[in-house]
Scaffold this active site. Structure first.
Site, PDB file in Angstrom:
ATOM      1  N   GLU A   1       5.460  -3.207 -13.620  1.00  0.00           N
ATOM      2  CA  GLU A   1       6.867  -3.548 -13.871  1.00  0.00           C
ATOM      3  C   GLU A   1       7.738  -2.294 -13.993  1.00  0.00           C
ATOM      4  O   GLU A   1       8.771  -2.311 -14.687  1.00  0.00           O
ATOM      5  CB  GLU A   1       7.001  -4.414 -15.129  1.00  0.00           C
ATOM      6  CG  GLU A   1       6.294  -5.739 -15.036  1.00  0.00           C
ATOM      7  CD  GLU A   1       6.762  -6.605 -13.888  1.00  0.00           C
ATOM      8  OE1 GLU A   1       7.955  -6.941 -13.835  1.00  0.00           O
ATOM      9  OE2 GLU A   1       5.930  -6.944 -13.020  1.00  0.00           O
TER      10      GLU A   1
ATOM     11  N   PRO B   1       0.804  -1.227   0.000  1.00  0.00           N
ATOM     12  CA  PRO B   1       0.000   0.000   0.000  1.00  0.00           C
ATOM     13  C   PRO B   1       0.833   1.270   0.000  1.00  0.00           C
ATOM     14  O   PRO B   1       0.458   2.268  -0.627  1.00  0.00           O
ATOM     15  CB  PRO B   1      -0.829  -0.133   1.277  1.00  0.00           C
ATOM     16  CG  PRO B   1      -0.978  -1.610   1.474  1.00  0.00           C
ATOM     17  CD  PRO B   1       0.327  -2.193   1.019  1.00  0.00           C
TER      18      PRO B   1
END
Length: 298
Positions: free
Chosen positions: A281, A45
């Site tokens: 990514e 988070p």
């Protein structure tokens, strides 16, 4: 099939680069036979692009690792038979030497995964939030070297980003193919819209962009195949191919007109799927930072 491809693409490289023969036999081989699914749990988070801010912990107790924390937006989180967990193992070490990668079987007590719904695209891919509550695994589930997790992760990104660039090229090419088919068939003003010069110019621009993206993707892949992984080239390939995918899909939808806005046409799905390529990514800003630092120096 898509889950297996994700397993082979995103995470298996870690075993090939840093795993032991025993780990490869136990965890990697079942993936290739279809008996296992894996994922790589990195994002938290409060730790996305800043991977070194990851706070999920793995504490050594006797001959076990005890893991606590949470991860979000993790591929195969609810379907995986095991996960690679990027975890804080040495909080007092230098910032780049604090993390390690731990293999966690998902049937371990204390492992929980909840599916995350509402994604704009890639809806066939399992994405989950993962919760680790005193999950215990044996010490031999350490992948690679303790404290070397960040450097192993960067080596992984040198490869996974090349795969994402291929995803971008394929998505863009598919969108172009759809656009060409549509402009050949769609008639306005008494003729196929593909006969208009303005439309042909759009198609030409799209084709050139895709070809350039394909070539830098091939270069990144060639370097990897020849044991010459190049962080800068891979970052360029990923950033450029992802951007081209977004641009080409946008133009392809435009050529479909109002029809492209409805899910009767696949280009609507392509439009929703493209954007994530500039995020996962390594966000495009991270790729730019890598490229800039490499060229200018830190």
């Amino acid at each position: 099939i898509s889950q297996q491809l994700c397993s082979l693409t995103f995470g298996a490289e870690e075993f090939l680069l840093f795993g032991t023969d025993e780990q490869g036999k136990k965890f990697l081989e079942p993936i290739f036979t279809g008996d296992a699914v894996m994922g790589f749990a990195i994002t938290e988070p409060d730790a996305g692009s800043d991977t070194l801010a990851a706070s999920t912990t793995a504490v050594k107790e006797g001959n076990e690792w005890v893991l606590n924390g949470s991860k979000v937006m993790i591929g195969n989180g609810t379907r995986g038979t095991f996960m690679l967990i990027f975890a804080l193992t040495d909080p007092d070490a230098a910032r780049s030497k604090r993390h390690s990668i731990i293999i966690v079987e998902t049937d371990r007590e204390g492992y929980k995964a909840d599916p995350m719904h509402g994604k704009m695209g890639l809806r066939a891919s399992d994405t989950a939030a993962i919760y680790l509550n005193n999950v215990r695994v044996p010490e031999e589930n350490l992948l690679g070297t303790r404290g070397n997790g960040f450097h192993q992760l960067m080596a992984f990104f040198d490869r996974s980003r090349a795969y994402v660039s291929a995803h971008g090229v394929g998505l863009a090419q598919g969108a172009l193919n759809m656009a060409v088919k549509h402009v050949r068939e769609r008639k306005q003003f008494g003729k196929p819209i593909g006969s208009f010069q303005g439309v042909q110019f759009k198609i030409a621009d799209m084709a050139v962009k895709i070809e350039l993206a394909r070539n830098i993707m091939y270069k990144a892949a060639w370097l990897l195949d020849n044991g010459k992984a190049d962080t800068n080239v891979t970052a360029m390939a990923k950033m450029y191919a992802a951007r081209i995918a977004v641009e080409v899909v946008d133009e392809a939808l435009q050529l479909h007109g109002g029809y492209g806005y409805f899910d009767d046409y696949d280009i609507e799905r392509f439009y929703r799927a493209a954007k994530v390529l500039e995020i996962y990514e390594g966000a495009k800003e991270i790729e730019k930072m890598i490229i800039g630092r490499t060229i200018v120096g830190r």
